[in-house]
Design a protein around this motif. Sequence first.
Motif, PDB file in Angstrom:
ATOM      1  N   CYS A 130      -6.501   3.107   0.361  1.00 52.44           N
ATOM      2  CA  CYS A 130      -7.079   2.643   1.619  1.00 52.44           C
ATOM      3  C   CYS A 130      -8.391   3.376   1.867  1.00 52.44           C
ATOM      4  N   THR A 131      -9.307   2.726   2.554  1.00 47.96           N
ATOM      5  CA  THR A 131     -10.598   3.345   2.848  1.00 47.96           C
ATOM      6  C   THR A 131     -10.504   4.324   4.016  1.00 47.96           C
ATOM      7  N   VAL A 132      -9.478   4.193   4.870  1.00 50.65           N
ATOM      8  CA  VAL A 132      -9.265   5.104   5.993  1.00 50.65           C
ATOM      9  C   VAL A 132      -7.824   5.603   5.947  1.00 50.65           C
ATOM     10  N   ARG A 133      -7.592   6.786   6.531  1.00 49.24           N
ATOM     11  CA  ARG A 133      -6.243   7.353   6.481  1.00 49.24           C
ATOM     12  C   ARG A 133      -5.345   6.761   7.566  1.00 49.24           C
ATOM     13  N   GLY A 134      -5.822   6.749   8.814  1.00 48.12           N
ATOM     14  CA  GLY A 134      -5.022   6.179   9.893  1.00 48.12           C
ATOM     15  C   GLY A 134      -5.098   4.662   9.876  1.00 48.12           C
ATOM     16  N   ARG A 179       0.842  -1.202   0.000  1.00 47.18           N
ATOM     17  CA  ARG A 179       0.000   0.000   0.000  1.00 47.18           C
ATOM     18  C   ARG A 179       0.876   1.251   0.000  1.00 47.18           C
ATOM     19  N   THR A 209       1.885   4.130   1.904  1.00 49.97           N
ATOM     20  CA  THR A 209       1.827   4.456   3.325  1.00 49.97           C
ATOM     21  C   THR A 209       2.858   5.510   3.700  1.00 49.97           C
ATOM     22  N   THR A 230      -0.153   5.994   8.273  1.00 51.79           N
ATOM     23  CA  THR A 230      -1.223   6.548   7.445  1.00 51.79           C
ATOM     24  C   THR A 230      -1.160   5.921   6.058  1.00 51.79           C
ATOM     25  N   CYS A 231      -2.297   5.978   5.356  1.00 54.74           N
ATOM     26  CA  CYS A 231      -2.407   5.323   4.059  1.00 54.74           C
ATOM     27  C   CYS A 231      -2.902   6.319   3.017  1.00 54.74           C
ATOM     28  N   GLY A 232      -2.511   6.074   1.766  1.00 50.70           N
ATOM     29  CA  GLY A 232      -2.875   6.950   0.668  1.00 50.70           C
ATOM     30  C   GLY A 232      -4.210   6.602   0.049  1.00 50.70           C
ATOM     31  N   TYR A 233      -4.332   6.840  -1.259  1.00 46.97           N
ATOM     32  CA  TYR A 233      -5.609   6.708  -1.947  1.00 46.97           C
ATOM     33  C   TYR A 233      -6.112   5.273  -2.029  1.00 46.97           C
TER      34      TYR A 233
END
Length: 214
Positions: free
Chosen positions: A42-46, A17, A19, A37-40
């Motif tokens: 992922c469904t959630v940022r944290g 992912r 991240t 944290t995750c980018g585009y």
Amino acid sequence: AYDPLANRVTSKADMPRHTADGVTGVIAGKLYVLAGTCGYDCTVRGIRRLYRYDPGTNVWTTLAPCPRFHINGAGAAINGKFYVAGGLAPYIGPTADLDVYDPGTNTWTALAPMPQARAHAAGARMNSKLYVVGGLGRDAYTGGQCEQAGTCARQNVYAYNPLTNMWSTKAPMPTARFGLAAAAVANSQSHILAVGGGRQSGAAGPSANELYTP
């Protein structure tokens, strides 16, 4: 991957992912990354996802997620386990939580919390202990006066002993800062070198380079 002998960087397999804001450690020649944290994609940022990279096969593996958030936390691998402390938790801010990952069982365990909550601190392993250096406290995220005064950064240095599950407070850094880097260095004796960082959001410096002797 950087090769210091050839002074060359080589591209390797991308992470599963996009991240950022993670914590890393090395166990048995493999890189462990607890993403923050995750980018585009992922469904959630944290996020609390743990990944392992094997340089021998150039393959990433997804492991058990951490039960708690450690966005911009501090950590290190000690005696075959991955310790992660502090960082940010969504809707909470800086935390004092400490969690350890055991690759032998692919499980996480909660341990004694830090003396105070910290985020954007640096982590380093020295003499089989985890050191957490500098960072930001909870007052930096409450819209408080420290941001206006430029005093949000911390000088604190904490050391965690896995054998006793206890934290101790060490001599503070001369320069308060967060977002710094730290690592153990050795000649005849082990030390921790802390470099870079800043005093407040959006402000440049300080570029301090300070050495801690236990």
